[in-house]
Design a protein around this motif. Sequence first.
Motif, short mmCIF file in Angstrom:
data_model
loop_
_atom_site.label_atom_id
_atom_site.label_comp_id
_atom_site.label_asym_id
_atom_site.label_seq_id
_atom_site.Cartn_x
_atom_site.Cartn_y
_atom_site.Cartn_z
N GLN A 1 0.86 -1.26 0.11
CA GLN A 1 0.13 -0.05 0.03
C GLN A 1 0.96 1.11 0.01
N GLU A 2 2.21 1.12 -0.15
CA GLU A 2 3.08 2.24 0.11
C GLU A 2 3.32 2.70 -1.33
N GLN A 3 3.81 3.78 -1.73
CA GLN A 3 4.56 4.11 -3.12
C GLN A 3 5.80 3.68 -3.41
N GLY A 4 6.54 3.55 -2.29
CA GLY A 4 8.10 3.10 -2.17
C GLY A 4 8.02 1.70 -1.95
N THR A 5 9.54 1.12 -1.67
CA THR A 5 9.83 -0.16 -1.65
C THR A 5 10.50 -0.54 -0.27
N THR A 6 10.53 0.34 0.45
CA THR A 6 11.13 0.18 2.01
C THR A 6 10.50 -0.96 2.62
N SER A 7 9.28 -0.87 2.73
CA SER A 7 8.47 -2.10 3.72
C SER A 7 8.86 -3.29 2.90
N LEU A 8 8.73 -3.25 1.44
CA LEU A 8 9.01 -4.72 0.80
C LEU A 8 10.39 -5.13 1.30
N TYR A 9 11.50 -4.07 1.07
CA TYR A 9 12.70 -4.60 1.46
C TYR A 9 13.16 -5.26 2.89
N ASP A 10 12.31 -4.50 3.84
CA ASP A 10 12.16 -5.03 5.16
C ASP A 10 11.52 -6.41 5.26
N ALA A 11 10.46 -6.50 4.74
CA ALA A 11 9.92 -7.90 4.80
C ALA A 11 10.84 -8.88 4.22
N ILE A 12 11.55 -8.64 3.00
CA ILE A 12 12.59 -9.71 2.65
C ILE A 12 13.78 -9.97 3.56
N LYS A 13 13.99 -8.95 4.34
CA LYS A 13 15.14 -9.05 5.37
C LYS A 13 14.61 -9.86 6.68
N SER A 14 13.32 -9.56 7.07
CA SER A 14 12.64 -10.42 8.05
C SER A 14 12.52 -11.97 7.74
N TYR A 15 12.06 -12.10 6.43
CA TYR A 15 11.80 -13.36 6.06
C TYR A 15 13.29 -14.25 6.01
N ASN A 16 14.22 -13.44 5.53
CA ASN A 16 15.52 -14.00 5.52
C ASN A 16 16.14 -14.52 6.86
N ASP A 17 15.85 -13.44 7.84
CA ASP A 17 16.32 -13.86 9.14
C ASP A 17 15.62 -15.04 9.57
N ALA A 18 14.29 -15.39 9.44
CA ALA A 18 13.40 -16.16 9.89
C ALA A 18 14.00 -17.73 9.12
N LEU A 19 14.60 -17.58 7.91
CA LEU A 19 15.12 -18.77 7.29
C LEU A 19 16.51 -19.30 7.98
N LYS A 20 17.11 -18.32 8.77
CA LYS A 20 18.18 -18.67 9.63
C LYS A 20 18.06 -19.82 10.65
N GLU A 21 16.70 -20.04 10.86
CA GLU A 21 16.43 -20.93 11.74
C GLU A 21 15.52 -21.79 11.24
N ARG A 22 14.32 -21.50 10.47
CA ARG A 22 13.30 -22.25 10.00
C ARG A 22 14.12 -22.95 8.55
N THR A 23 15.02 -23.85 8.67
CA THR A 23 15.69 -24.50 7.61
C THR A 23 14.77 -25.75 7.05
N ARG A 24 14.79 -26.03 5.84
CA ARG A 24 14.40 -27.08 5.40
C ARG A 24 14.46 -28.69 5.98
N LYS A 25 15.50 -28.65 6.49
CA LYS A 25 15.85 -29.82 7.38
C LYS A 25 15.12 -29.89 8.52
N LYS A 26 15.09 -28.75 9.34
CA LYS A 26 14.51 -29.02 10.40
C LYS A 26 12.89 -28.82 10.71
N VAL A 27 12.63 -27.93 9.77
CA VAL A 27 11.11 -27.67 9.76
C VAL A 27 10.67 -27.46 8.19
N PRO A 28 10.49 -28.54 7.39
CA PRO A 28 10.21 -28.36 5.92
C PRO A 28 8.88 -27.67 5.68
#
Length: 319
Positions: A222-249
């Motif tokens: 809902q924003e004109q820019g991309t700041t929140s979208l980049y913040d979203a990807i950063k937050s998802y990538n943080d999650a993947l540090k522990e949500r690994t395919r091996k542990k929790v597919p």
Amino acid sequence: MHLAEASLAAARNKDQRGAAQNDLGVALWTIGNRRTDSENLEEAITVFETSLTQVSRKKSPVKWAMTQNNLGNALQSLGYREGGTARLMKAVKAFEAALSEWNRGEQPSQWATAKNNLGIALKILGERESNAAHLNRAIDAFTQALMERSRKKVPSEWATTKNNLGGALFALGDLNGDVTHFQAAVKAYSKALEERKRRQLPLEWAMTKHNLGNALHKIGMQEQGTTSLYDAIKSYNDALKERTRKKVPVSWALTQENIASVQLALFSKTEDARYLKQALQSARNAQEVYLEADASFFIEQVTGLIAEIDALRAELPGD
């Protein structure tokens, strides 16, 4: 689980058999949540239902309520993976049955647990049925649970319920498009992360990071820019540090699918074709795991996302 099976074999009367079956069901449910197949969850449901024929509500109302709550958890876990709402509706009934015996005055901790679990089932139902009434009931259930799950008394459970409240607020915002619900969800998730530390609670921390990414994604749309979208990807990538395919597919796949959705949104805003290529890879990663897990609801969802990405790529010059 071997200990639970041995306890069941040694049980001498109905009450002992009921308690042992409940323990076995909990073991099966725990294993089922970690694996991609649904066999253990289906077996857990059967075991809990059998346990309820052995435990007398009149003689042992608290134990009966505990088994109802556990049955609700197993139904909810399986219903979350499946399409449709039948299992989820049964989960709601099981949690409501537990709450008919667990009351705030006498069993405050158990009451709050069942309220939290009821909220989770209603939240998923509300999403599946696009039903604001279910979502508002979920928000009420989480809010009530927080009356007993205070940060001072039980910080971990407080954070869990804050995370779940954020999920219900997010779902309501997704339904009505009101950005204030997404903003309220970001606040709830951020509060939860004050207690959910990666070192102490890695998977819970990752779940909340994933959820925070969801809310930031919606705000970014809902924003004109991309700041929140980049913040979203950063937050998802943080999650993947522990949500690994091996542990929790399956959890790993959910985060991969959501990253694909944000990458698709970034393409829409920037027209940079690299985001489409990245989105397709992320979505295919998710699809592979969903197929392994036979998670029909999520297979259908990600297949639609892949089709959307492929259609956009087909329109690109030179593609």
